[in-house]
Design a protein around this motif. Structure first.
Motif, PDB file in Angstrom:
ATOM      1  N   LEU A  66       0.822  -1.206   0.000  1.00 38.50           N
ATOM      2  CA  LEU A  66       0.000   0.000   0.000  1.00 38.50           C
ATOM      3  C   LEU A  66       0.856   1.257   0.000  1.00 38.50           C
ATOM      4  O   LEU A  66       0.622   2.195  -0.767  1.00 38.50           O
ATOM      5  N   SER A  67       1.855   1.268   0.863  1.00 32.55           N
ATOM      6  CA  SER A  67       2.602   2.509   1.069  1.00 32.55           C
ATOM      7  C   SER A  67       3.954   2.222   1.681  1.00 32.55           C
ATOM      8  O   SER A  67       4.143   1.214   2.365  1.00 32.55           O
ATOM      9  N   VAL A  68       4.891   3.111   1.419  1.00 33.24           N
ATOM     10  CA  VAL A  68       6.174   3.130   2.105  1.00 33.24           C
ATOM     11  C   VAL A  68       6.095   4.265   3.125  1.00 33.24           C
ATOM     12  O   VAL A  68       6.054   5.442   2.759  1.00 33.24           O
ATOM     13  N   ALA A  69       6.001   3.910   4.393  1.00 34.21           N
ATOM     14  CA  ALA A  69       5.789   4.891   5.456  1.00 34.21           C
ATOM     15  C   ALA A  69       7.128   5.396   5.966  1.00 34.21           C
ATOM     16  O   ALA A  69       7.804   4.731   6.751  1.00 34.21           O
ATOM     17  N   GLY A  70       7.504   6.571   5.489  1.00 35.71           N
ATOM     18  CA  GLY A  70       8.781   7.154   5.876  1.00 35.71           C
ATOM     19  C   GLY A  70       8.647   8.124   7.027  1.00 35.71           C
ATOM     20  O   GLY A  70       7.570   8.333   7.592  1.00 35.71           O
ATOM     21  N   TYR A  71       9.788   8.747   7.359  1.00 42.81           N
ATOM     22  CA  TYR A  71       9.845   9.639   8.514  1.00 42.81           C
ATOM     23  C   TYR A  71      10.379  11.024   8.163  1.00 42.81           C
ATOM     24  O   TYR A  71      10.781  11.774   9.046  1.00 42.81           O
ATOM     25  N   ALA A  72      10.348  11.362   6.885  1.00 42.79           N
ATOM     26  CA  ALA A  72      10.754  12.712   6.486  1.00 42.79           C
ATOM     27  C   ALA A  72       9.810  13.723   7.121  1.00 42.79           C
ATOM     28  O   ALA A  72       8.584  13.527   7.122  1.00 42.79           O
ATOM     29  N   ARG A  73      10.370  14.801   7.655  1.00 41.87           N
ATOM     30  CA  ARG A  73       9.579  15.835   8.332  1.00 41.87           C
ATOM     31  C   ARG A  73       9.673  17.112   7.509  1.00 41.87           C
ATOM     32  O   ARG A  73      10.658  17.847   7.569  1.00 41.87           O
ATOM     33  N   ILE A  74       8.608  17.364   6.766  1.00 43.46           N
ATOM     34  CA  ILE A  74       8.705  18.378   5.718  1.00 43.46           C
ATOM     35  C   ILE A  74       8.609  19.810   6.220  1.00 43.46           C
ATOM     36  O   ILE A  74       8.951  20.734   5.485  1.00 43.46           O
TER      37      ILE A  74
END
Length: 268
Positions: A66-74
């Motif tokens: 479904l998704s690649v859940a990353g941790y980038a904080r925009i």
């Protein structure tokens, strides 16, 4: 109306892909949200061959990524470069795995004004959306931390105005932010990628519970989606990684699938 059901690997931290897929197929889940952290089996550091092997495992099992859940904080303070590099790495991984989405966090800082956080997030998201177009992947901003309500997320997405930049509705965070489901959906629906469901005991105790065992308005959320003929994914994000004493997710997956089936069936 068809809503597909997924669960997040946040609930089974460190579990090998083969075992995750066994759980998904045994209990009838359609997809998996992959937590893309270096401590997990699937992360942006994988080689092309390793990525191909993961994609092949999912295909053979008939389960979708479904998704690649990353941790980038925009919205985080600092230079844009490292944040954009992190997002591009997530986009590349999602492209190689055949995932339609990546997840990013707002991550604004208490020292920023809301306007500064919004502008920073929108600038980075707008730039990254061009890379997302090329990758054929959509970037979803989760309702979380500094932008936990639908109204908060829309302040950013409204500035971006790009089809490849969308929203991930975490129903716990919008509820904790004091927003009613109807308000959250009204704000997010033009940009909605998918919905994260979960359950907790109270605003003070966010230890994950079995679906239906807590206070979150899951029935109301699913009813709302059904009334608007929303045809997308519900993903159970069981935050076992952060709550050591929470019950293990594998033993809850069958009942969780039945609970969501019942909510969707009653709402249809």
């Amino acid at each position: 109306m068809v809503m597909k059901l997924a669960f997040s690997t946040l609930g089974v931290p460190g579990m090998p892909v083969t075992d995750v897929l066994r759980l998904a197929t045994e209990h009838g889940w359609h997809g998996v949200e992959l937590r893309a952290h270096p401590e997990e089996p699937v992360h942006p550091g994988l080689s092309p061959a390793e990525r191909a092997a993961v994609a092949a495992e999912f295909k053979a099992a008939g389960v979708e990524v479904l998704s690649v859940a990353g941790y980038a904080r925009i919205a985080a303070p600092g230079d844009d470069g490292p944040v954009l590099d992190e997002i591009r790495a997530l986009l590349g991984l999602a492209r190689d795995l055949g995932a339609p989405y990546i997840r990013v966090f707002p991550g604004g800082d208490a020292d920023q004004s809301p306007e500064e956080a919004d502008e920073t997030a929108a600038r980075r998201l707008g730039t990254a959306a061009e890379d997302a177009t090329e990758a054929g992947v959509r970037i979803l901003l989760e309702t979380h931390d500094s932008h936990r309500t639908g109204a908060d997320a829309m302040r950013v997405l409204g500035l971006v105005g790009h089809l490849q930049a969308g929203a991930l509705w975490d129903v716990m965070h919008t509820w904790l932010g004091g927003e009613q489901p109807a308000e959250s959906f009204a704000a997010l629906s033009p940009h909605l990628g998918y919905v994260q469901v979960k359950d907790i005991a109270s605003a003070e105790d966010t230890t994950p519970l079995a679906l239906g065992a807590g206070v979150l308005p899951l029935t109301e959320c699913v009813d709302l989606l059904a009334r608007h003929h929303w045809d997308g994914w519900l993903c159970w994000e069981y935050e076992k990684r952060w709550y050591e004493n929470a019950a293990p997710l594998p033993g809850l997956l069958a009942a969780g699938r039945r609970h969501l089936d019942r909510l969707v069936g009653e709402a249809a």
